[in-house]
Design an enzyme around this catalytic site. Structure first.
Site, PDB file in Angstrom:
ATOM      1  N   GLY A 244     -18.746 -24.317  31.802  1.00 54.78           N
ATOM      2  CA  GLY A 244     -18.490 -24.348  33.393  1.00 54.78           C
ATOM      3  C   GLY A 244     -18.951 -22.911  33.830  1.00 54.78           C
ATOM      4  N   GLY A 246     -18.407 -20.938  37.283  1.00 52.95           N
ATOM      5  CA  GLY A 246     -17.738 -21.153  38.626  1.00 52.95           C
ATOM      6  C   GLY A 246     -18.262 -20.013  39.610  1.00 52.95           C
ATOM      7  N   GLY A 249     -17.202 -16.638  37.484  1.00 45.34           N
ATOM      8  CA  GLY A 249     -17.540 -16.065  36.054  1.00 45.34           C
ATOM      9  C   GLY A 249     -17.975 -17.469  35.449  1.00 45.34           C
ATOM     10  N   VAL A 251     -17.550 -20.192  32.026  1.00 47.32           N
ATOM     11  CA  VAL A 251     -16.722 -20.554  30.721  1.00 47.32           C
ATOM     12  C   VAL A 251     -17.401 -21.107  29.758  1.00 47.32           C
ATOM     13  CG1 VAL A 251     -14.755 -22.251  30.127  1.00 47.32           C
ATOM     14  CG2 VAL A 251     -14.947 -21.056  32.443  1.00 47.32           C
ATOM     15  N   LYS A 266     -12.996 -17.914  29.165  1.00 41.77           N
ATOM     16  CA  LYS A 266     -13.462 -17.860  30.438  1.00 41.77           C
ATOM     17  C   LYS A 266     -13.649 -16.032  30.576  1.00 41.77           C
ATOM     18  CE  LYS A 266     -12.389 -18.287  35.401  1.00 41.77           C
ATOM     19  NZ  LYS A 266     -11.196 -18.812  36.368  1.00 41.77           N
ATOM     20  N   ASP A 359      -6.598 -23.467  45.182  1.00 40.75           N
ATOM     21  CA  ASP A 359      -7.686 -23.969  44.861  1.00 40.75           C
ATOM     22  C   ASP A 359      -7.572 -25.342  44.029  1.00 40.75           C
ATOM     23  OD1 ASP A 359     -10.348 -24.085  45.367  1.00 40.75           O
ATOM     24  OD2 ASP A 359     -10.827 -22.730  43.261  1.00 40.75           O
TER      25      ASP A 359
HETATM   26  P1  ATP Z   1     -14.685 -22.000  40.552  1.00 40.09           P
HETATM   27  O1  ATP Z   1     -14.799 -21.028  41.352  1.00 40.09           O
HETATM   28  O2  ATP Z   1     -15.706 -23.262  40.543  1.00 40.09           O
HETATM   29  O3  ATP Z   1     -13.408 -22.807  40.641  1.00 40.09           O
HETATM   30  P2  ATP Z   1     -14.027 -20.495  38.221  1.00 40.09           P
HETATM   31  O4  ATP Z   1     -15.286 -19.506  37.963  1.00 40.09           O
HETATM   32  O5  ATP Z   1     -12.802 -19.977  38.862  1.00 40.09           O
HETATM   33  O6  ATP Z   1     -14.663 -21.673  38.843  1.00 40.09           O
HETATM   34  P3  ATP Z   1     -12.847 -22.276  36.357  1.00 40.09           P
HETATM   35  O7  ATP Z   1     -12.524 -23.044  37.576  1.00 40.09           O
HETATM   36  O8  ATP Z   1     -11.690 -21.623  35.675  1.00 40.09           O
HETATM   37  O9  ATP Z   1     -13.740 -20.846  36.734  1.00 40.09           O
HETATM   38  O10 ATP Z   1     -13.762 -23.022  35.267  1.00 40.09           O
HETATM   39  C1  ATP Z   1     -15.127 -23.420  35.509  1.00 40.09           C
HETATM   40  C2  ATP Z   1     -15.273 -24.820  35.030  1.00 40.09           C
HETATM   41  O11 ATP Z   1     -15.164 -24.521  33.502  1.00 40.09           O
HETATM   42  C3  ATP Z   1     -14.131 -25.654  35.222  1.00 40.09           C
HETATM   43  O12 ATP Z   1     -14.457 -26.607  36.093  1.00 40.09           O
HETATM   44  C4  ATP Z   1     -14.298 -26.610  33.956  1.00 40.09           C
HETATM   45  O13 ATP Z   1     -15.264 -27.545  33.856  1.00 40.09           O
HETATM   46  C5  ATP Z   1     -14.552 -25.445  32.696  1.00 40.09           C
HETATM   47  N1  ATP Z   1     -13.371 -24.998  32.162  1.00 40.09           N
HETATM   48  C6  ATP Z   1     -12.700 -24.227  32.403  1.00 40.09           C
HETATM   49  N2  ATP Z   1     -11.539 -23.990  31.718  1.00 40.09           N
HETATM   50  C7  ATP Z   1     -11.965 -24.862  30.732  1.00 40.09           C
HETATM   51  C8  ATP Z   1     -10.994 -25.308  29.617  1.00 40.09           C
HETATM   52  N3  ATP Z   1     -10.058 -24.576  29.183  1.00 40.09           N
HETATM   53  N4  ATP Z   1     -11.803 -26.125  28.549  1.00 40.09           N
HETATM   54  C9  ATP Z   1     -12.659 -26.555  28.901  1.00 40.09           C
HETATM   55  N5  ATP Z   1     -13.577 -26.640  30.108  1.00 40.09           N
HETATM   56  C10 ATP Z   1     -12.992 -25.729  30.896  1.00 40.09           C
HETATM   57 MG    MG Z   2     -12.464 -23.240  39.412  1.00 37.49          MG
END
Ligand code: ATP
Ligand code: MG
Length: 549
Positions: A244, A246, A249, A251, A266, A359
């Site tokens: 992932g 986002g 950052g 993942v 993450k 969110d």
């Molecule tokens: P965004 O800004 O898009 O909301 P973010 O940078 O805050 O993203 P997260 O939402 O925590 O990050 O994670 C991004 C993606 O990574 C998630 O949509 C998911 O697909 C994947 N992901 C996150 N945590 C996990 C996990 N524990 N297991 C599997 N996949 C994960």
């Molecule tokens: Mg997210």
């Protein structure tokens, strides 16, 4: 040869010269200061008269005196240096004995002050002191049993610890000693209460979960060579792929090497444009609280390097609801009921703790290996929204933001129920109820002017529930206004069974094996123990993670 030279060459003249040079030496105040070595004038004269017969003897005596002076000077400097460190308020005195007494008194005052501070600090300090004493006494056993020397060495312990050369060793020893101290304390307690295996395990977990680099007095003495518990060392993880990416950052699918356990990590860049250290620390805090709810993403450990923060998370092998919707289009009602019911439990838990997620969306709702949901991503969450308290500011993802956010009003947990409604609609239809395009102003107008259309084949109870969630007036919105658990859509749900994960899940993704994945070559910045580079009180391991098994 003049008269003065003749006099000096004569035996009497030589005696006079030696006496003169000895008296000059004696006037050196450092030499005089050491009472143990001090000689009276008469003694000196005697010694000098004996020496007059041989020039070599005179030089020897002089050399010896110089050596003694050097030793005395060095010792005095050490003592004075320590006194200055221990008590700045103390006046400087030339009397070594008085200074020494003051130093001892200073130590006592310092120890008394230490007693008043927190219990933990006391134990740590005692650990350091006792550790030092123990170390010293071992060395002493081999040499002398003189109690006076022993006492002086104990006093000199802190001095040695201040010394830069010994700093690393002392810290390493200190950490070990704190652990031993804690172990001993615990063992005593256990002996009195009666030991059992569970207690032992609990104790081990607690020890494991402490980061030696960020606790109490040790934190104040940075040292690079202290061993981190395995889960806090990035080198104990293999990285396999990016799962992932986002806004904050990325993942990665990773595995904890010692256990060959798949995890998601993450990775956030510290002090980047989007991640300030407060937000990272908050996410870590909320992940810790999330351990109390089965439907929130579980974190096993959090740690940091010089430039990155790492959140080691349970790997949700079922991916996100967003992926499921993208793959399958609209989802069957029974599945929507099950997943949203688990979301209700998670949201109510968060709100009861004064946390609003801000969110909520299918991309932040994951499915674990058993098929239960896990709400993840606390990057935008807000804390302390208790009672009538509200917060403000633009947060969330376009299309999922509540109208009160788009109007820049103060808001509360009602915004999560709005996003919950949008998510449910998306699961049921595969599309968003309101267009996410355009400016904030435009998104707000769309919500007010264009109510969503509901497909005619939509489940009746869901059709009743959705408008109650997508209610513009947040005070009338279900979730804030009335308990959503009691809505007809959830009439078939046994909430107690659901909360305890006893209901059968729609499908079970299972957990793949580590061996199915190759290693992804990636390196991160060095792990640091510097206070300046690290977030305070950040690193920790979940005490319930059996990472050693
Ligand atoms: P965004 O800004 O898009 O909301 P973010 O940078 O805050 O993203 P997260 O939402 O925590 O990050 O994670 C991004 C993606 O990574 C998630 O949509 C998911 O697909 C994947 N992901 C996150 N945590 C996990 C996990 N524990 N297991 C599997 N996949 C994960
Ligand atoms: Mg997210």
């Amino acid at each position: 040869m003049d008269l003065r030279e003749k006099r000096s060459e004569s035996p009497a003249g030589q005696v006079r010269n030696v006496v003169k040079s000895c008296i000059e030496e004696k006037t050196n105040k450092d030499w005089i200061k050491d009472s143990g070595e001090r000689k009276t004038d008469t003694e000196n004269k005697k010694r000098c008269i004996n020496a007059q017969t041989s020039q070599d003897r005179r030089r020897r005596v002089k050399k010896q005196t110089e050596n003694k002076e050097k030793t005395i000077k060095r010792r005095r400097n050490e003592e004075e240096g320590q006194i200055e460190k221990e008590s700045q308020a103390k006046k400087t005195s030339k009397d070594g004995r008085i200074e020494r007494r003051r130093f001892e008194e200073g130590q006592i005052v310092k120890e008394k002050k230490g007693e008043k501070t927190s219990k933990d600090k006391k134990i740590k300090r005692r650990g350091i002191e006792e550790g030092q004493t123990e170390k010293e006494s071992q060395a002493e056993k081999k040499t002398s049993k003189d109690a006076r020397i022993k006492r002086r060495r104990v006093e000199e312990g802190p001095l040695q610890m201040e010394s830069h050369a010994d700093k690393k060793t002392s810290e390493h020893e200190s950490y070990k000693n704190i652990q031993i101290d804690k172990e001993n304390k615990k063992t005593t307690e256990e002996n009195s209460k009666g030991t059992n295996i569970e207690q032992k395990e609990e104790k081990n977990k607690r020890l494991r979960s402490e980061d030696p680099l960020e606790s109490g007095s040790i934190q104040k003495r940075p040292c690079l060579d202290i061993e981190r518990p395995a889960p806090l060392d990035v080198n104990n993880y293999s990285f396999h792929s990016i799962v992932g990416r986002g806004g904050f950052g990325w993942v990665m699918l990773a595995s904890f090497r010692p256990k060959k356990q798949l995890v998601a990590i993450k990775i956030l860049t510290k002090e980047s444009e989007k991640n300030d250290c407060h937000a990272i620390a908050k996410e870590a805090r909320l992940l810790k609280i999330s351990r109390e709810c089965a439907f929130l993403c579980q974190s096993y450990a959090v740690f940091q390097s010089e430039l990155e923060a790492f959140f080691v998370l349970e790997y949700a092998s079922g991916k996100s609801l967003w992926k499921m919707i993208s793959r399958e289009g609209k989802l069957p009602t029974s599945r929507i009921r099950f997943y949203t019911a688990e979301m209700v439990v998670a949201l109510q838990f968060l709100h009861s703790k004064g946390i609003i997620h801000r969110d909520l969306k299918p991309g932040n709702i994951l499915i674990d290996k058993d098929g239960h949901i896990k709400i993840c991503d606390f990057g935008m969450a807000e804390e302390n929204i208790i009672g009538q308290r509200k917060t403000y500011g633009l947060a969330g993802t376009p299309g999922y933001r509540a109208p009160e956010i788009l109007s820049f009003e103060d808001y509360n947990a009602g915004v999560d129920w709005w996003s919950f409604g949008v998510t449910m609609y998306k699961m049921a239809t595969g599309v968003l109820p309101f267009s996410a395009a355009g400016s904030i102003q435009k998104q707000r107008l769309v919500i007010i002017m264009k109510p969503p259309t509901y497909p005619c084949d939509m489940n009746e109870e869901m059709l009743d529930l959705l408008p109650k969630l997508l209610e513009i007036n947040e005070t009338q919105r279900i979730g804030l206004n009335g308990n959503i658990r009691e809505h007809a859509f959830y009439s078939t749900i046994n909430w107690e069974d659901l909360e305890n994960r006893r209901l059968e899940t729609p499908f079970q993704p299972g957990m793949p094996s580590v061996d199915d994945f190759e290693e992804f070559p990636i390196t991160f910045s060095r792990q640091s123990s510097s206070e300046k580079e690290n977030l305070k009180d950040f690193s920790e391991v979940d005490p319930n993670w059996n990472w050693q098994e």
